[in-house]
Enzyme design. Structure first.
Site, PDB file in Angstrom:
ATOM      1  N   ILE A  14       0.832  -1.206   0.000  1.00  0.00           N
ATOM      2  CA  ILE A  14       0.000   0.000   0.000  1.00  0.00           C
ATOM      3  C   ILE A  14       0.863   1.252   0.000  1.00  0.00           C
ATOM      4  CG2 ILE A  14      -1.883   1.226   1.143  1.00  0.00           C
ATOM      5  CD1 ILE A  14      -2.748  -1.416   2.400  1.00  0.00           C
ATOM      6  N   PHE A  81       2.717   3.588   7.137  1.00  0.00           N
ATOM      7  CA  PHE A  81       2.280   2.323   6.550  1.00  0.00           C
ATOM      8  C   PHE A  81       3.071   1.143   7.104  1.00  0.00           C
ATOM      9  CE2 PHE A  81       1.258   5.463   3.285  1.00  0.00           C
ATOM     10  CZ  PHE A  81       0.009   5.064   2.841  1.00  0.00           C
ATOM     11  N   THR A 125      -6.275  -0.959  10.265  1.00  0.00           N
ATOM     12  CA  THR A 125      -7.000  -2.010   9.567  1.00  0.00           C
ATOM     13  C   THR A 125      -8.346  -2.277  10.225  1.00  0.00           C
ATOM     14  OG1 THR A 125      -6.967  -4.411   9.099  1.00  0.00           O
ATOM     15  CG2 THR A 125      -5.708  -3.664  10.972  1.00  0.00           C
ATOM     16  N   ASP A 126      -9.299  -2.769   9.440  1.00  0.00           N
ATOM     17  CA  ASP A 126     -10.587  -3.143  10.017  1.00  0.00           C
ATOM     18  C   ASP A 126     -10.489  -4.360  10.929  1.00  0.00           C
ATOM     19  OD1 ASP A 126     -10.126  -5.034   8.034  1.00  0.00           O
ATOM     20  OD2 ASP A 126     -12.111  -4.860   7.111  1.00  0.00           O
ATOM     21  N   GLU A 127      -9.378  -5.081  10.849  1.00  0.00           N
ATOM     22  CA  GLU A 127      -9.235  -6.292  11.662  1.00  0.00           C
ATOM     23  C   GLU A 127      -9.164  -5.997  13.151  1.00  0.00           C
ATOM     24  OE1 GLU A 127      -6.805  -9.525  10.322  1.00  0.00           O
ATOM     25  OE2 GLU A 127      -6.636  -8.694   8.307  1.00  0.00           O
ATOM     26  N   TYR A 151      -1.591 -10.316  15.053  1.00  0.00           N
ATOM     27  CA  TYR A 151      -1.445  -9.198  14.114  1.00  0.00           C
ATOM     28  C   TYR A 151      -2.441  -8.089  14.439  1.00  0.00           C
ATOM     29  CZ  TYR A 151      -2.804  -6.427  10.070  1.00  0.00           C
ATOM     30  OH  TYR A 151      -3.175  -5.387   9.257  1.00  0.00           O
ATOM     31  N   LYS A 155      -1.969  -4.132  15.957  1.00  0.00           N
ATOM     32  CA  LYS A 155      -2.470  -2.914  15.301  1.00  0.00           C
ATOM     33  C   LYS A 155      -3.440  -2.167  16.211  1.00  0.00           C
ATOM     34  CE  LYS A 155      -1.832  -1.621  11.632  1.00  0.00           C
ATOM     35  NZ  LYS A 155      -0.809  -0.657  11.121  1.00  0.00           N
ATOM     36  N   PRO A 206      -5.648 -23.134  -3.062  1.00  0.00           N
ATOM     37  CA  PRO A 206      -6.124 -23.532  -1.731  1.00  0.00           C
ATOM     38  C   PRO A 206      -7.221 -22.600  -1.222  1.00  0.00           C
ATOM     39  CG  PRO A 206      -4.023 -22.391  -1.551  1.00  0.00           C
ATOM     40  CD  PRO A 206      -4.307 -22.535  -3.025  1.00  0.00           C
ATOM     41  N   ASP A 273      -8.937 -25.153   7.741  1.00  0.00           N
ATOM     42  CA  ASP A 273      -9.041 -23.740   8.095  1.00  0.00           C
ATOM     43  C   ASP A 273      -7.872 -23.337   8.983  1.00  0.00           C
ATOM     44  OD1 ASP A 273     -10.136 -21.262   8.029  1.00  0.00           O
ATOM     45  OD2 ASP A 273     -11.941 -21.752   9.156  1.00  0.00           O
ATOM     46  N   ARG A 274      -7.487 -22.072   8.902  1.00  0.00           N
ATOM     47  CA  ARG A 274      -6.383 -21.591   9.708  1.00  0.00           C
ATOM     48  C   ARG A 274      -6.875 -21.153  11.085  1.00  0.00           C
ATOM     49  NH1 ARG A 274      -5.411 -15.803   6.641  1.00  0.00           N
ATOM     50  NH2 ARG A 274      -6.731 -14.532   7.995  1.00  0.00           N
TER      51      ARG A 274
END
Length: 316
Positions: A14, A81, A125-127, A151, A155, A206, A273-274
């Site tokens: 980004i 960033f 981030t939206d996370e 992560y 943030k 995957p 799934d992770r």
């Protein structure tokens, strides 16, 4: 008068796209500070070196080394960033995420506090908001921070640190929180680049779990335009959500890419799934749309088309 901006992490996905946007659409003078981890690429920034308004300095925002070289002038703004961003990597080893995302942000805030820059925009981030069920309303700027992996927790921690500097020191800082980006120059470990390159090279694609995890996708150029508007018009102390208004399941995304590359869906291979795989992210961008006049302009179909062409050329 020309504005001088410091962009940390400008050799990443980004950040490099944002520098390209500024060089094309403004007269800003740009210092790009990046420590060149695996997620950065000199190839991303090679074309910038011909500009007299651009310079690059290899710099680790988590360290105090080279500070005199970076801050040899006062900047109108720092746009941060720089971050470790890959969820799977944060699960296996969170230490680099704590170092860069939290400690690095602290160092930049201190630089603003020390008068080395007039203000700072923290690219988040939206996370940080956690996960939504399929029927919940999209996240707003007032949604609680409920990160679900190292992560997003790092943030969210950085965001809280930024907020504290505004509340304690009245520091002119702004936070932007964007939905999932895609487009040219993204690292191959990320979802869309991996799907595109697998499709173009006839490898199995995957797909985690049942494939129904939902993300709100935005083309990186739309995100860059939003950040520029925040830089020009944003209000200190505010948070601005930036979303693409394009919710897609992971299965939907893969099928669109398979279709546009002329392949077949039998390339898709379901895998386990992770850990910490949030079910759904969705962003409400009403605030930035009403206050700054921004809205996404590039459709998912068009954005994917442009992205595929960029990776097709890269693969030769």
């Amino acid at each position: 008068m020309t504005k001088h901006v410091l962009i940390s992490g400008g050799a990443g996905f980004i950040g490099a796209n944002f520098i390209a946007y500024l060089l094309k659409n403004t007269e800003y003078s740009i210092t790009n500070a990046d420590c060149l981890t695996y997620a950065a690429s000199l190839e991303n920034i090679q074309s910038f070196t011909s500009s007299e308004r651009y310079r690059f300095i290899q710099y680790d925002i988590g360290s105090s080394e080279k500070e005199s070289e970076i801050f040899d002038q006062k900047y109108d703004a720092i746009i941060n960033f720089a971050a470790e961003t890959h969820v799977d990597r944060s699960i296996s080893n969170a230490s680099p995420f704590i170092y860069t995302n939290i400690n690095g942000t602290f160092h930049l805030l201190q630089a603003v506090l020390d008068g080395k820059a007039d203000r700072m925009i923290q690219i988040s981030t939206d996370e940080v908001y956690g996960s939504l069920s399929p029927y919940e309303s999209p996240f707003t700027e007032h949604s609680a921070l409920l990160p679900n992996n190292p992560y997003s927790a790092s943030k969210a921690s950085a965001d809280l640190l930024v907020r504290s500097y505004y509340q304690t020191h009245s520091l002119p800082v702004i936070i932007t929180r964007c939905s999932n980006n895609y487009g040219p120059m993204q690292h191959l470990e990320k979802f869309i680049p991996k799907v595109i390159t697998h499709a173009l090279t006839d490898k199995k694609i995957p797909l985690y779990g049942d494939g129904l995890n939902i993300r709100d996708w935005i083309f990186v150029e739309d995100h860059c335009r939003a950040i520029h508007m925040v830089l020009e018009q944003g209000k200190a102390g505010e948070v601005y959500n930036i979303g693409g208004n394009t919710e897609k399941t992971n299965r939907d995304v893969i099928e669109e890419i398979v279709k546009q590359t002329g392949k077949k869906n039998d390339m898709i291979e379901y895998v386990e799934d992770r850990k910490g795989h949030d079910r759904r992210y969705a962003i409400n961008s009403t605030k930035i749309e009403k206050e700054l006049g921004w809205s996404p302009s590039i459709s998912f179909h068009e954005g994917i088309k442009r992205t595929i062409e960029w990776y097709r050329k890269r693969l030769g």
